[in-house]
Design a protein around this motif. Structure first.
Motif, PDB file in Angstrom:
ATOM      1  N   ALA A   1      20.121  -5.642   9.443  1.00 60.18           N
ATOM      2  CA  ALA A   1      20.418  -6.336  10.696  1.00 60.18           C
ATOM      3  C   ALA A   1      21.119  -5.373  11.648  1.00 60.18           C
ATOM      4  CB  ALA A   1      21.294  -7.562  10.441  1.00 60.18           C
ATOM      5  N   LEU A   2      20.597  -5.259  12.871  1.00 61.11           N
ATOM      6  CA  LEU A   2      21.174  -4.390  13.892  1.00 61.11           C
ATOM      7  C   LEU A   2      21.229  -5.133  15.210  1.00 61.11           C
ATOM      8  CD1 LEU A   2      19.337  -0.986  13.213  1.00 61.11           C
ATOM      9  CD2 LEU A   2      21.693  -1.581  12.614  1.00 61.11           C
TER      10      LEU A   2
ATOM     11  N   PRO B   1      17.851 -10.217  -0.518  1.00 56.93           N
ATOM     12  CA  PRO B   1      18.456 -11.055   0.516  1.00 56.93           C
ATOM     13  C   PRO B   1      18.238 -10.474   1.908  1.00 56.93           C
ATOM     14  CG  PRO B   1      19.996 -10.655  -1.295  1.00 56.93           C
ATOM     15  CD  PRO B   1      18.834  -9.738  -1.503  1.00 56.93           C
ATOM     16  N   TRP B   2      18.225 -11.361   2.885  1.00 57.84           N
ATOM     17  CA  TRP B   2      18.005 -10.947   4.270  1.00 57.84           C
ATOM     18  C   TRP B   2      19.178 -10.121   4.776  1.00 57.84           C
ATOM     19  CZ3 TRP B   2      20.786 -11.868   8.763  1.00 57.84           C
ATOM     20  CH2 TRP B   2      20.129 -11.581   9.967  1.00 57.84           C
ATOM     21  N   GLY B   3      18.866  -8.980   5.436  1.00 58.61           N
ATOM     22  CA  GLY B   3      19.835  -8.225   6.211  1.00 58.61           C
ATOM     23  C   GLY B   3      20.876  -7.430   5.455  1.00 58.61           C
ATOM     24  N   VAL B   4      20.688  -7.196   4.144  1.00 59.91           N
ATOM     25  CA  VAL B   4      21.754  -6.564   3.358  1.00 59.91           C
ATOM     26  C   VAL B   4      21.562  -5.068   3.145  1.00 59.91           C
ATOM     27  CG1 VAL B   4      22.208  -8.726   2.157  1.00 59.91           C
ATOM     28  CG2 VAL B   4      20.655  -7.052   1.115  1.00 59.91           C
ATOM     29  N   ASP B   5      20.404  -4.540   3.492  1.00 62.82           N
ATOM     30  CA  ASP B   5      20.140  -3.124   3.219  1.00 62.82           C
ATOM     31  C   ASP B   5      20.677  -2.231   4.333  1.00 62.82           C
ATOM     32  OD1 ASP B   5      18.513  -3.277   0.698  1.00 62.82           O
ATOM     33  OD2 ASP B   5      17.240  -4.511   1.984  1.00 62.82           O
ATOM     34  N   GLY B   6      20.870  -0.970   4.005  1.00 64.67           N
ATOM     35  CA  GLY B   6      21.350  -0.011   4.986  1.00 64.67           C
ATOM     36  C   GLY B   6      20.268   0.325   5.992  1.00 64.67           C
ATOM     37  N   ALA B   7      20.712   0.728   7.183  1.00 65.60           N
ATOM     38  CA  ALA B   7      19.790   1.102   8.257  1.00 65.60           C
ATOM     39  C   ALA B   7      19.388   2.567   8.080  1.00 65.60           C
ATOM     40  CB  ALA B   7      20.423   0.868   9.612  1.00 65.60           C
ATOM     41  N   ARG B   8      18.596   2.804   7.066  1.00 62.62           N
ATOM     42  CA  ARG B   8      18.129   4.166   6.764  1.00 62.62           C
ATOM     43  C   ARG B   8      16.820   4.075   6.012  1.00 62.62           C
ATOM     44  NH1 ARG B   8      22.541   2.932   3.724  1.00 62.62           N
ATOM     45  NH2 ARG B   8      22.211   2.700   1.479  1.00 62.62           N
ATOM     46  N   TRP B   9      16.091   5.147   6.061  1.00 63.89           N
ATOM     47  CA  TRP B   9      14.816   5.194   5.335  1.00 63.89           C
ATOM     48  C   TRP B   9      15.090   5.385   3.854  1.00 63.89           C
ATOM     49  CZ3 TRP B   9      11.256   3.006   7.819  1.00 63.89           C
ATOM     50  CH2 TRP B   9      11.134   3.138   9.210  1.00 63.89           C
ATOM     51  N   GLY B  10      14.209   4.824   3.027  1.00 63.69           N
ATOM     52  CA  GLY B  10      14.397   4.868   1.585  1.00 63.69           C
ATOM     53  C   GLY B  10      14.158   6.231   0.982  1.00 63.69           C
TER      54      GLY B  10
ATOM     55  N   LEU C   1       0.811  -1.221   0.000  1.00 62.42           N
ATOM     56  CA  LEU C   1       0.000   0.000   0.000  1.00 62.42           C
ATOM     57  C   LEU C   1       0.841   1.267   0.000  1.00 62.42           C
ATOM     58  CD1 LEU C   1      -2.635  -1.307   2.553  1.00 62.42           C
ATOM     59  CD2 LEU C   1      -2.916  -1.101   0.078  1.00 62.42           C
ATOM     60  N   GLY C   2       2.143   1.122  -0.208  1.00 58.53           N
ATOM     61  CA  GLY C   2       3.001   2.280  -0.401  1.00 58.53           C
ATOM     62  C   GLY C   2       3.917   2.634   0.734  1.00 58.53           C
ATOM     63  N   ALA C   3       3.826   1.935   1.873  1.00 59.87           N
ATOM     64  CA  ALA C   3       4.667   2.274   3.020  1.00 59.87           C
ATOM     65  C   ALA C   3       6.133   1.943   2.735  1.00 59.87           C
ATOM     66  CB  ALA C   3       4.195   1.528   4.260  1.00 59.87           C
ATOM     67  N   ASP C   4       7.016   2.725   3.332  1.00 57.79           N
ATOM     68  CA  ASP C   4       8.456   2.438   3.326  1.00 57.79           C
ATOM     69  C   ASP C   4       8.714   1.524   4.513  1.00 57.79           C
ATOM     70  OD1 ASP C   4      11.201   2.399   3.235  1.00 57.79           O
ATOM     71  OD2 ASP C   4      11.472   4.537   3.630  1.00 57.79           O
ATOM     72  N   VAL C   5       8.851   0.223   4.264  1.00 56.47           N
ATOM     73  CA  VAL C   5       8.972  -0.776   5.317  1.00 56.47           C
ATOM     74  C   VAL C   5      10.420  -1.252   5.394  1.00 56.47           C
ATOM     75  CG1 VAL C   5       8.204  -3.014   6.176  1.00 56.47           C
ATOM     76  CG2 VAL C   5       6.588  -1.520   4.974  1.00 56.47           C
ATOM     77  N   LEU C   6      11.002  -1.105   6.574  1.00 56.11           N
ATOM     78  CA  LEU C   6      12.357  -1.589   6.827  1.00 56.11           C
ATOM     79  C   LEU C   6      12.289  -2.636   7.928  1.00 56.11           C
ATOM     80  CD1 LEU C   6      15.411  -1.427   6.296  1.00 56.11           C
ATOM     81  CD2 LEU C   6      15.516   0.346   8.077  1.00 56.11           C
ATOM     82  N   ARG C   7      12.603  -3.868   7.566  1.00 55.25           N
ATOM     83  CA  ARG C   7      12.638  -4.939   8.558  1.00 55.25           C
ATOM     84  C   ARG C   7      13.996  -4.933   9.250  1.00 55.25           C
ATOM     85  NH1 ARG C   7      10.942 -11.353   8.339  1.00 55.25           N
ATOM     86  NH2 ARG C   7      12.412 -12.005   9.942  1.00 55.25           N
ATOM     87  N   VAL C   8      13.970  -5.026  10.576  1.00 58.19           N
ATOM     88  CA  VAL C   8      15.189  -5.002  11.385  1.00 58.19           C
ATOM     89  C   VAL C   8      15.239  -6.288  12.201  1.00 58.19           C
ATOM     90  CG1 VAL C   8      16.516  -3.776  13.137  1.00 58.19           C
ATOM     91  CG2 VAL C   8      15.087  -2.484  11.522  1.00 58.19           C
ATOM     92  N   ASP C   9      16.335  -7.037  12.045  1.00 58.32           N
ATOM     93  CA  ASP C   9      16.536  -8.284  12.778  1.00 58.32           C
ATOM     94  C   ASP C   9      17.867  -8.251  13.505  1.00 58.32           C
ATOM     95  OD1 ASP C   9      14.435 -10.490  12.032  1.00 58.32           O
ATOM     96  OD2 ASP C   9      14.869  -9.489  10.132  1.00 58.32           O
ATOM     97  N   PRO C  10      17.998  -9.028  14.587  1.00 65.65           N
ATOM     98  CA  PRO C  10      19.324  -9.211  15.203  1.00 65.65           C
ATOM     99  C   PRO C  10      20.196 -10.049  14.275  1.00 65.65           C
ATOM    100  CG  PRO C  10      17.697 -10.592  16.294  1.00 65.65           C
ATOM    101  CD  PRO C  10      16.946  -9.729  15.338  1.00 65.65           C
ATOM    102  N   PRO C  11      21.450  -9.709  14.113  1.00 68.51           N
ATOM    103  CA  PRO C  11      22.296 -10.409  13.145  1.00 68.51           C
ATOM    104  C   PRO C  11      22.544 -11.874  13.470  1.00 68.51           C
ATOM    105  CG  PRO C  11      23.597  -8.864  14.455  1.00 68.51           C
ATOM    106  CD  PRO C  11      22.161  -8.591  14.764  1.00 68.51           C
ATOM    107  N   GLY C  12      22.415 -12.270  14.721  1.00 62.94           N
ATOM    108  CA  GLY C  12      22.724 -13.644  15.105  1.00 62.94           C
ATOM    109  C   GLY C  12      21.619 -14.638  14.852  1.00 62.94           C
ATOM    110  N   THR C  13      20.409 -14.171  14.534  1.00 62.26           N
ATOM    111  CA  THR C  13      19.283 -15.087  14.317  1.00 62.26           C
ATOM    112  C   THR C  13      18.579 -14.743  13.015  1.00 62.26           C
ATOM    113  OG1 THR C  13      17.917 -13.647  15.726  1.00 62.26           O
ATOM    114  CG2 THR C  13      18.899 -15.587  16.761  1.00 62.26           C
ATOM    115  N   PRO C  14      19.187 -15.102  11.901  1.00 57.23           N
ATOM    116  CA  PRO C  14      18.574 -14.787  10.611  1.00 57.23           C
ATOM    117  C   PRO C  14      17.253 -15.514  10.412  1.00 57.23           C
ATOM    118  CG  PRO C  14      20.426 -16.282  10.323  1.00 57.23           C
ATOM    119  CD  PRO C  14      20.453 -15.839  11.744  1.00 57.23           C
TER     120      PRO C  14
END
Length: 488
Positions: A277-278, A479-488, A247-260
Motif C-alpha cells: 500500500a502506497l 494478506p492485503w497491503g503487507v509486503d514491502g514496496a520493492r521487487w522480489g 507465468l513467472g512474472a514478479d507481480v507487485l500490486r499497489v493500492d492506496p492505503p485508504g481503500t483496501p
C-alpha cells in the motif's frame, strides 16, 4: 505515440479464438498449435459465453507459449490445450474459493436489481464507500433493502442512474440492446477495436533474457523475470496480473492505503502476487513508487481513464520515464465517449448493454452464468501484455494496450447478431452478477487445496495451459497491503 495497431475493428466480429488472436495482432500460422476440448454443458447461456471464455483463455495461453518459445529458443511454439471445463471453472473462481471452509460473499445486499417507476436499475454497493454514496443519493442516512427499494420504486430508471452517478455511486438503468446501440457511449465503444494497441515512438535497449527449459520437470515460465506493477482492482485487472504471475512474472500490486480491496476478492485474485500500500500524495511513498517504476517492465492499470494522470501515470508520462515499458489499461466503459470517466463493474455493463435483457427479459432481467466480461477481458489483457513483450523484444519499443468491459460486451453481442440467430437457452435470473450462485458442477479435478498466510484455501486451477507450462501458482495469496514496496 507512434505506429498504431488496432485489432478487431468493425461490426459483427465473431466470438472465436481466431478473431481474438487477430485482435491481438497474432500470427495466424500459430492457431493450429491450439486444440480444444468442447464441453457443451459449460457456461450455459443464450449468448455464446462458452465460446467467449474459450477464446479469451485460449489466446492467452497461445501468447504465453509464443513468448516462452522466443525466450527459451525453441524451434516451435509449444502446443496449447483449451478445456472448456477448466475454463468454466476458472471463470467462476470466486464461487469455488473456500477459506478455512468458508465460502466468500460475492455480492452485498444492496448490489442487485431493483424495480423502478418505469423499469429496472442495477446498483453496485459491495465497497463501503459506494454503499454510502448510494444511500446519500437517495437521501437515506441509513438503509436496508426495504428502504432502498421503496426509494427507488418512486423514481424513473434514468433519473436514478444520473442522480446516483452524480453522488459518486453506481446505478445503471436496464436497457435493451437496441436502446444501448442508440446511446452515444455505445457508438464510441463500437468505433474502437476489441484490443487497442499502439507502439511508442521511443525505444529502449532492453534485451529479453533467455529462460531455460528444464529436463527435471520445472515448468517453462514465459514471463520469468518480468516485473509487473499491478495498479488494478476488483476482478478483470487482477485476473490479468494473476495470470502473469502464474507465468513467472514478479507481480507487485499497489493500492492506496485508504481503500483496501475486499478481503475475499483479494484472496481469489491474489495468487502468485505480493501486495503493498502506497499513498502517492505522500513524498516518501511517491519516492518508493518511482523506484519501483524505474525497475518495471509492465504497468497494468484498472482505474477510470485519466484518474491516475495527476500522479504522472498517463501512458505518455510513463513511457517518457521508462522507454520500452508496456502499459496496459483496463476500464469499464472504454477510453472515449461520454461515459469514459464513469465507474463500472461487470454486472452493470451487462445491464447497460442489453445483455441482461437477452439473458432474461425486459420484464425480468437476467445475467450471464459467470462474470464473463471481467474474466474474459482479464485474460485478453494478459494476452495483450504477453504479445507486447514478444513484439517489443524485436524492436525495443514500448507498447500501450487498452481494453474495456463494454467492448468485450459488444463483441459478445455482435457475435450473436453476426450468426443471425435468436439467442437460445434458458433465461438466467440476475440475482447476482453471474446468473446465480451455482458453480460449474463438473469442477472435479480442476480445484486444488493449499495452506496460505490467510488460511487453508480451496481454489480453481488456472485455465491457461500449454505444453511444458505451469499448472499452478508458485505462491498462495497473502494478506492485503503487507509486503514491502520493492521487487522480489
Amino acid at each position: 505515440m507512434g505506429a498504431g495497431m488496432s485489432g478487431g475493428r468493425g461490426a459483427g466480429m465473431d466470438v472465436s479464438l481466431a478473431s481474438a488472436w487477430a485482435a491481438l495482432g497474432g500470427e495466424p500460422g500459430l492457431l493450429p498449435r491450439v486444440s480444444t476440448v468442447v464441453r457443451e454443458e459449460a457456461l450455459p447461456a443464450r449468448l455464446p459465453v462458452r465460446e467467449l471464455a474459450r477464446a479469451c483463455a485460449g489466446v492467452c495461453a497461445l501468447a504465453a507459449a509464443e513468448l516462452g518459445a522466443l525466450r527459451a529458443g525453441l524451434t516451435e511454439v509449444p502446443r496449447v490445450r483449451v478445456d472448456d471445463g477448466a475454463v468454466a471453472t476458472a471463470f467462476v473462481s470466486e464461487r469455488h474459493l473456500l477459506i478455512d471452509g468458508r465460502a466468500p460473499v460475492a455480492f452485498a445486499p444492496l448490489s442487485r436489481f431493483w424495480r423502478t417507476a418505469d423499469g429496472w436499475v442495477r446498483t453496485h454497493a459491495n465497497y463501503p464507500h459506494h454503499r454510502e454514496r448510494l444511500l446519500s443519493a437517495l437521501g437515506l442516512p441509513e438503509g436496508d433493502a426495504a428502504a432502498v427499494g421503496a426509494a427507488l420504486a418512486e423514481r424513473s430508471s434514468l433519473e436514478i442512474e444520473e442522480t446516483v452517478y452524480a453522488a459518486g455511486g453506481l446505478a445503471v438503468a436496464l436497457r435493451t440492446p437496441e436502446q444501448w446501440a442508440a446511446h452515444d457511449q455505445a457508438a464510441a465503444v463500437a468505433a474502437g477495436p476489441l484490443v487497442e494497441h499502439d507502439r511508442a515512438d521511443t525505444a529502449a535497449d532492453l534485451a529479453v533474457a533467455a529462460v531455460s527449459v528444464s529436463s527435471g520437470g520445472a515448468p517453462l515460465l514465459p514471463a520469468a523475470g518480468v516485473r509487473v506493477l499491478d495498479l488494478t482492482r476488483v476482478i478483470a485487472g487482477p485476473v490479468a496480473t494473476r495470470t502473469l504471475a502464474l507465468l513467472g512474472a514478479d507481480v507487485l500490486r499497489v493500492d492506496p492505503p485508504g481503500t483496501p480491496e475486499l478481503p475475499d476478492q483479494h484472496i481469489d485474485t491474489g495468487f502468485g502476487k505480493r501486495s503493498t500500500a502506497l499513498d502517492l500524495t505522500r513524498a516518501a511513498d511517491r519516492r518508493d513508487f518511482e523506484e519501483l517504476l524505474a525497475g518495471a517492465d509492465v504497468v497494468v492499470t484498472g482505474y477510470r481513464p485519466g484518474a491516475l494522470d495527476r500522479f504522472g501515470l498517463s501512458p505518455q508520462a510513463l513511457l517518457a520515464r521508462r522507454p520500452g515499458l508496456v502499459v496496459a489499461q483496463l476500464s469499464a466503459w472504454g477510453s472515449y465517449g461520454p461515459w469514459a470517466g464513469r465507474r463500472g463493474f461487470d454486472s452493470l455493463v451487462q445491464v447497460a448493454t442489453g445483455i441482461a435483457v437477452v439473458e432474461g427479459s425486459a420484464e425480468r432481467p437476467g445475467a450471464l452464468p459467470a462474470q464473463a466480461l471481467d474474466h474474459g477481458t482479464g485474460y485478453l489483457l494478459a494476452a495483450a501484455v504477453l504479445r507486447s513483450l514478444t513484439e517489443g523484444s524485436a524492436d525495443g519499443h514500448g507498447r500501450v494496450v487498452r481494453l474495456s468491459l463494454a467492448r468485450t460486451a459488444a463483441w459478445l453481442l455482435e457475435s450473436a447478431a453476426r450468426r443471425g440467430e435468436a439467442p437460445q437457452g434458458e433465461a438466467r435470473r440476475g440475482g447476482g452478477g453471474g446468473g446465480g450462485s451455482e458453480a460449474f458442477d463438473a469442477a472435479e479435478g480442476r480445484l486444488a487445496e493449499r495452506d496460505s498466510p490467510v488460511g487453508r484455501l480451496r481454489y480453481a486451477l488456472p485455465p491457461v495451459s500449454f505444453e511444458g507450462g505451469p499448472g499452478d501458482w508458485a505462491r498462495p495469496p497473502g494478506p492485503w497491503g503487507v509486503d514491502g514496496a520493492r521487487w522480489g
